[in-house]
Design a protein around this motif. Structure first.
Motif, PDB file in Angstrom:
ATOM      1  N   TRP A   1      35.980  36.384  37.357  1.00  0.00           N
ATOM      2  CA  TRP A   1      37.114  36.419  36.420  1.00  0.00           C
ATOM      3  C   TRP A   1      37.550  37.855  36.165  1.00  0.00           C
ATOM      4  O   TRP A   1      38.734  38.170  36.179  1.00  0.00           O
ATOM      5  CB  TRP A   1      36.714  35.740  35.114  1.00  0.00           C
ATOM      6  CG  TRP A   1      37.860  35.583  34.151  1.00  0.00           C
ATOM      7  CD1 TRP A   1      38.844  34.660  34.200  1.00  0.00           C
ATOM      8  CD2 TRP A   1      38.144  36.413  33.026  1.00  0.00           C
ATOM      9  NE1 TRP A   1      39.736  34.843  33.166  1.00  0.00           N
ATOM     10  CE2 TRP A   1      39.325  35.919  32.427  1.00  0.00           C
ATOM     11  CE3 TRP A   1      37.517  37.532  32.465  1.00  0.00           C
ATOM     12  CZ2 TRP A   1      39.886  36.500  31.295  1.00  0.00           C
ATOM     13  CZ3 TRP A   1      38.070  38.109  31.337  1.00  0.00           C
ATOM     14  CH2 TRP A   1      39.249  37.601  30.763  1.00  0.00           C
ATOM     15  N   GLN A   2      36.582  38.730  35.944  1.00  0.00           N
ATOM     16  CA  GLN A   2      36.900  40.143  35.733  1.00  0.00           C
ATOM     17  C   GLN A   2      37.442  40.774  37.007  1.00  0.00           C
ATOM     18  O   GLN A   2      38.362  41.605  36.964  1.00  0.00           O
ATOM     19  CB  GLN A   2      35.640  40.902  35.279  1.00  0.00           C
ATOM     20  CG  GLN A   2      35.251  40.685  33.841  1.00  0.00           C
ATOM     21  CD  GLN A   2      36.245  41.290  32.865  1.00  0.00           C
ATOM     22  OE1 GLN A   2      37.048  42.158  33.227  1.00  0.00           O
ATOM     23  NE2 GLN A   2      36.238  40.804  31.635  1.00  0.00           N
TER      24      GLN A   2
ATOM     25  N   SER B   1      32.517  41.728  43.454  1.00  0.00           N
ATOM     26  CA  SER B   1      31.551  40.656  43.189  1.00  0.00           C
ATOM     27  C   SER B   1      30.302  40.721  44.048  1.00  0.00           C
ATOM     28  O   SER B   1      29.231  40.283  43.622  1.00  0.00           O
ATOM     29  CB  SER B   1      32.214  39.290  43.402  1.00  0.00           C
ATOM     30  OG  SER B   1      33.329  39.138  42.577  1.00  0.00           O
TER      31      SER B   1
ATOM     32  N   CYS C   1      24.815  35.851  31.488  1.00  0.00           N
ATOM     33  CA  CYS C   1      26.208  35.934  31.934  1.00  0.00           C
ATOM     34  C   CYS C   1      27.035  36.817  31.003  1.00  0.00           C
ATOM     35  O   CYS C   1      27.981  37.476  31.442  1.00  0.00           O
ATOM     36  CB  CYS C   1      26.818  34.536  32.004  1.00  0.00           C
ATOM     37  SG  CYS C   1      26.137  33.540  33.352  1.00  0.00           S
ATOM     38  N   LEU C   2      26.675  36.830  29.726  1.00  0.00           N
ATOM     39  CA  LEU C   2      27.367  37.710  28.776  1.00  0.00           C
ATOM     40  C   LEU C   2      27.182  39.165  29.188  1.00  0.00           C
ATOM     41  O   LEU C   2      28.136  39.962  29.183  1.00  0.00           O
ATOM     42  CB  LEU C   2      26.806  37.469  27.369  1.00  0.00           C
ATOM     43  CG  LEU C   2      27.642  37.947  26.177  1.00  0.00           C
ATOM     44  CD1 LEU C   2      28.964  37.210  26.114  1.00  0.00           C
ATOM     45  CD2 LEU C   2      26.863  37.737  24.877  1.00  0.00           C
TER      46      LEU C   2
ATOM     47  N   PHE D   1      23.418  31.842  29.398  1.00  0.00           N
ATOM     48  CA  PHE D   1      24.623  32.307  28.711  1.00  0.00           C
ATOM     49  C   PHE D   1      24.511  33.789  28.359  1.00  0.00           C
ATOM     50  O   PHE D   1      25.454  34.562  28.584  1.00  0.00           O
ATOM     51  CB  PHE D   1      24.857  31.488  27.443  1.00  0.00           C
ATOM     52  CG  PHE D   1      26.019  31.970  26.616  1.00  0.00           C
ATOM     53  CD1 PHE D   1      27.327  31.693  27.000  1.00  0.00           C
ATOM     54  CD2 PHE D   1      25.809  32.720  25.468  1.00  0.00           C
ATOM     55  CE1 PHE D   1      28.409  32.155  26.253  1.00  0.00           C
ATOM     56  CE2 PHE D   1      26.873  33.178  24.707  1.00  0.00           C
ATOM     57  CZ  PHE D   1      28.174  32.893  25.103  1.00  0.00           C
TER      58      PHE D   1
ATOM     59  N   PHE E   1      29.083  39.787  32.367  1.00  0.00           N
ATOM     60  CA  PHE E   1      30.502  39.910  32.041  1.00  0.00           C
ATOM     61  C   PHE E   1      30.825  41.332  31.569  1.00  0.00           C
ATOM     62  O   PHE E   1      31.802  41.947  31.990  1.00  0.00           O
ATOM     63  CB  PHE E   1      30.867  38.899  30.956  1.00  0.00           C
ATOM     64  CG  PHE E   1      32.298  38.982  30.492  1.00  0.00           C
ATOM     65  CD1 PHE E   1      33.307  38.316  31.173  1.00  0.00           C
ATOM     66  CD2 PHE E   1      32.639  39.723  29.369  1.00  0.00           C
ATOM     67  CE1 PHE E   1      34.621  38.384  30.746  1.00  0.00           C
ATOM     68  CE2 PHE E   1      33.948  39.806  28.933  1.00  0.00           C
ATOM     69  CZ  PHE E   1      34.943  39.134  29.617  1.00  0.00           C
TER      70      PHE E   1
ATOM     71  N   THR F   1      31.573  34.289  36.288  1.00  0.00           N
ATOM     72  CA  THR F   1      31.534  35.349  35.267  1.00  0.00           C
ATOM     73  C   THR F   1      32.103  36.648  35.810  1.00  0.00           C
ATOM     74  O   THR F   1      32.964  37.282  35.186  1.00  0.00           O
ATOM     75  CB  THR F   1      30.081  35.567  34.799  1.00  0.00           C
ATOM     76  OG1 THR F   1      29.549  34.338  34.314  1.00  0.00           O
ATOM     77  CG2 THR F   1      30.031  36.610  33.693  1.00  0.00           C
TER      78      THR F   1
ATOM     79  N   VAL G   1      27.716  30.146  38.450  1.00  0.00           N
ATOM     80  CA  VAL G   1      27.916  30.694  37.106  1.00  0.00           C
ATOM     81  C   VAL G   1      28.133  32.201  37.170  1.00  0.00           C
ATOM     82  O   VAL G   1      29.035  32.746  36.508  1.00  0.00           O
ATOM     83  CB  VAL G   1      26.711  30.349  36.204  1.00  0.00           C
ATOM     84  CG1 VAL G   1      26.781  31.114  34.891  1.00  0.00           C
ATOM     85  CG2 VAL G   1      26.664  28.855  35.928  1.00  0.00           C
ATOM     86  N   ALA G   2      27.315  32.910  37.949  1.00  0.00           N
ATOM     87  CA  ALA G   2      27.465  34.354  38.072  1.00  0.00           C
ATOM     88  C   ALA G   2      28.794  34.712  38.726  1.00  0.00           C
ATOM     89  O   ALA G   2      29.478  35.665  38.322  1.00  0.00           O
ATOM     90  CB  ALA G   2      26.311  34.932  38.885  1.00  0.00           C
TER      91      ALA G   2
ATOM     92  N   SER H   1      30.496  43.826  34.546  1.00  0.00           N
ATOM     93  CA  SER H   1      31.593  43.686  35.507  1.00  0.00           C
ATOM     94  C   SER H   1      32.899  44.200  34.914  1.00  0.00           C
ATOM     95  O   SER H   1      33.720  44.806  35.620  1.00  0.00           O
ATOM     96  CB  SER H   1      31.734  42.224  35.948  1.00  0.00           C
ATOM     97  OG  SER H   1      32.006  41.388  34.831  1.00  0.00           O
TER      98      SER H   1
END
Length: 782
Positions: A765-766, A708, A672-673, A669, A676, A762, A758-759, A679
């Motif tokens: 989305w951006q 990405s 990924c934060l 988490f 995030f 993350t 997961v990556a 990105s």
């Protein structure tokens, strides 16, 4: 100072989401590390509260055939005290569960029987009574506060009598607080060691009977290495060298942490778990710090002009470094304050998860010293590189507008992302392997049928009426069969190396588990008979000295046809009537020891009842309770389900697995934060490029892949690095288990797919958000 604080707070509010990511990542990482460190300290602190702790040692027996064993002969402690002047005092002890009765109140209680010196050696102060005389009378008892309240309520217990096992009166000579949770010694009452010999027929004192625990107190400034060398062969000297078992003094502070032995040295145990989670704490904290570093350096261009102007106006590089480190320290302090709140809120759940009673001692100066040190180290770790990086900008280039970070500026960030995700992948892979090992052991065939099988401690009343109890339980329909055993089928109470058989090597000192059973044992427990028959004293009167062997014992004794063979134990000849399949009685993670299973000529401590599965459980228990009340009225009715007892063997590993899962989840988490945030910043800085590409016809998918793919490449590199490290670390951990699982290809595939998905989610989305923006606005904004 106020000027710098004002700048820092303005920057925090101006950066918005990036400040939240920085503080949030550090907060989670610090909170996780704090919880782990609290748990590690709690485990490390076991038995260190005793005033004489540096001079207290447990006497251990070590033999190559069975490793280290805490059980010793009753003769060993007194002999050490008499023969070695370096030993100031000694105490022996045993824990027994016995019923305590006062009036109409009766409770099964955990009693500790110890020599009178126990209270002078260990720090268990009495709140009432005299510690120096409390255990000198063989029929005295010191109650803990909890048991005293259960038995006497508000009545003063001092000087009053209670009954042990509904038969033996003892006088209350003292009251003490309940033992601390971080004490190896857990008991509800303390009684003289002599009384135990009245309660139980322990047989003659022999050096080969390992049935008690012994501790010694050393004289000040004793050379422990020299003393250990002196006492090593004391058992052999007293048995004419028949027993090669070595005697070793094990520091009290290591008793809880070190339980694995090799070559006479304590080499591991719970300390390995502590080291593992200390490593996990560092990894989680490192991942959080990497987030801070990456976001700070990525947004460095935003502060380039500030650095240039301040250098032109006379600011020295050292003052800029100090400012930027100060900013990181302030952020760290804010994160630490929030983390402390999270720790306080999560501590009850954490204690429930770990079955602990951890509390934060805010009045302890060492706690505050650790907290301040922890914050400073974290702040320096997170802020040093950004501080030196930002302060190195050249003012001429910045102010002329020719300042360019260059392609090489992103390389450290890429390397840190790889390190970050590699750490997360190692944690996730290791967590999967922990759960796989637990499942592997749980799926192991225990060798007996635990379903509908219950255990009741055998009292003297029950033993005297065992035939009637058996008959009434079966005739009532509540039970299918009933038997007695020496000990629970889930643990070993007795072992020996002194048995003899035809063809035995005189130098063979292999430890063999000893067990005694009554008629119908195999039918009641479901243990599989491979050869011969079950012990049945009713059908075969000579079966009082009948013997069953497990498969491992047959291999040890090298019997081609074991039926009819004679085994000598305790100076008695036992005749082999059957062979049973190996069954798990100790750890399900270890290999099965040889076992001899003797008939009714032995002694019993448990009754096993196979309930009738055709009835409701509540009906069976009600009938059982009624029958026990008639024939065991002096004792409270208590029982255990064998399947639940067996499941407790996995409790420590399951807690370890659950804790590892939680922190591995936090690690991914936090990673990924940071991903995030990076990105989002990349999308923000490339708005014009994205707008132009859209105007020229690029699709949302094209732009999403463009943003990405760089991150996905870094994640793939992390997978390639993380897997070999995880494989090596996990194999090192698994090597501590004799019965262990192995790596399979699906673990690598599952973790790799999880990390990529997961990556991708993350970053994607951006990327989609940026690619979907109106290109006109993006171009105009420039």
């Amino acid at each position: 100072m106020s000027y710098y604080l004002k700048i820092t707070f303005r920057k925090l509010f101006r950066d918005g989401i990036y400040s939240a990511i920085n503080i949030g990542g550090l907060t989670i990482g610090m909170a996780a590390a704090m919880l782990i460190m609290l748990w590690i300290y709690n485990q490390w602190s076991y038995d260190r509260f005793h005033e004489k702790e540096p001079r207290l040692y447990q006497v251990m027996n070590y033999n190559e055939s069975f490793g280290g064993m805490a059980n010793t002969s009753r003769l060993l402690g007194p002999a050490l005290k008499d023969q070695y002047p370096e030993i100031a005092d000694m105490t022996r002890y045993n824990n027994l569960t016995e019923v305590c009765t006062y009036g109409d109140k009766k409770f099964n209680s955990n009693l500790l029987f110890a020599d009178a010196q126990f209270l002078s050696m260990f720090t268990f102060p009495l709140t009432t009574g005299n510690a120096s005389t409390a255990l000198t009378d063989p029929h005295s008892v010191v109650l803990t506060r909890s048991l005293a309240e259960r038995l006497f309520g508000s009545e003063d217990p001092l000087g009053k009598n209670i009954l042990i096992r509904a038969k033996y009166p003892v006088t209350v000579t003292g009251i003490m607080d309940n033992p601390q949770h971080n004490s190896t010694f857990q008991f509800e009452a303390l009684l003289p060691y002599q009384l135990m010999t009245e309660l139980n027929d322990l047989g003659e004192d022999r050096w080969g009977n390992y049935e008690t625990f012994t501790y010694v107190e050393l004289m000040p400034k004793t050379d422990i290495v020299s003393l250990n060398n002196s006492i090593r062969d004391i058992i052999g000297k007293n048995t004419n060298n028949e027993d090669k078992t070595q005697t070793i003094l094990h520091p009290l502070s290591k008793v809880h942490l070190y339980t694995k032995w090799e070559n006479g040295q304590a080499v591991g145990g719970r300390i390995d778990i502590l080291r593992l989670f200390f490593f996990i704490a560092l990894l989680v904290l490192l991942i959080a710090c990497i987030n801070f570093i990456n976001l700070s350096t990525a947004r460095s261009a935003k502060r380039a002009k500030e650095v240039g102007v301040r250098k032109v106006t006379g600011a020295r590089k050292s003052s800029l470094i100090g400012q930027f480190i100060g900013e990181s320290m302030l952020i760290t302090v804010i994160a630490a304050m929030i983390a402390m709140v999270l720790v306080i809120l999560c501590l009850p759940f954490f204690n429930s998860l770990m079955n602990e009673r951890i509390a934060i001692d805010f009045g302890n100066s060492w706690f505050w010293l650790f907290l301040v040190s922890f914050v400073i180290i974290t702040g320096l770790l997170a802020g040093s590189y950004p501080a030196f990086y930002l302060s190195s900008f050249l003012p001429v280039e910045v102010l002329k507008g020719v300042f360019n970070l260059g392609k090489g500026a992103a390389m450290p960030r890429k390397a840190l992302i790889v390190i970050q995700f590699s750490c997360a992948i190692v944690l996730i892979t290791a967590t999967v392997m922990v759960h796989k090992q637990i499942r592997y052991a749980q799926d192991r065939n225990s060798g007996y049928n635990k379903d509908q099988l219950i255990l009741i401690s055998l009292s003297k009343q029950m033993d005297e009426h065992q035939g009637v109890i058996r008959q009434e339980l079966i005739s009532s329909g509540a039970a299918l069969s009933v038997t007695r055993t020496l000990s629970p089928i889930t643990e070993t109470w007795n072992s020996t190396w002194g048995i003899q058989w035809k063809g035995k090597d005189p130098n063979d000192k292999t430890q063999v588990n000893r067990y005694y059973v009554d008629a119908g044992w195999a039918a009641t427990t479901g243990v599989v008979l491979l050869k011969g028959r079950d012990i049945d004293f009713n059908a075969y009167p000579t079966d009082s000295t009948a013997l069953l062997l497990n498969e491992s014992a047959v291999k040890l004794m090298n019997f081609e046809d074991p039926i009819g063979q004679i085994v000598v134990d305790r100076r008695r000849e036992w005749h082999v009537v059957g062979v049973v399949k190996d069954f798990v009685i100790d750890s399900p993670y270890e290999s099965i020891r040889p076992m001899i299973i003797g008939g009714p000529a032995g002694f019993f401590g448990c009754m096993y009842i196979k309930l009738n599965g055709a009835n409701r459980m509540s009906d069976n228990i009600a009938k059982l309770e009624k029958i026990m009340a008639a024939y065991n009225s002096d004792f409270p009715f208590e029982y255990k389900f064998v399947d639940e007892d067996y499941a407790r063997k996995f409790a420590d590993e399951q807690r370890t697995g659950t804790l590892a899962t939680c922190f591995a989840g936090l690690a991914i988490f936090i990673s990924c934060l940071g991903l995030f945030g990076l990105s989002a910043y990349m999308a923000e800085t490339r708005r014009k490029e994205i707008g132009v590409r859209k105007v020229l016809g690029a699709s949302v998918i094209n732009i999403t892949m463009l943003i990405s793919r760089e991150f996905m490449f870094l994640v793939l590199v992390s997978i390639a690095i993380g897997f070999p490290v995880a494989w090596w670390l996990t194999n090192q951990w698994l090597s501590g288990y004799a019965y262990r699982t192995g790596f399979t290809w699906w673990i690598f595939v599952t973790v790799a797919v999880l990390a990529v998905v997961v990556a991708l989610l993350t970053v994607g989305w951006q990327a989609v958000k940026a690619a979907s923006a109106n290109p006109v606005k993006s171009i105009k904004s420039e």
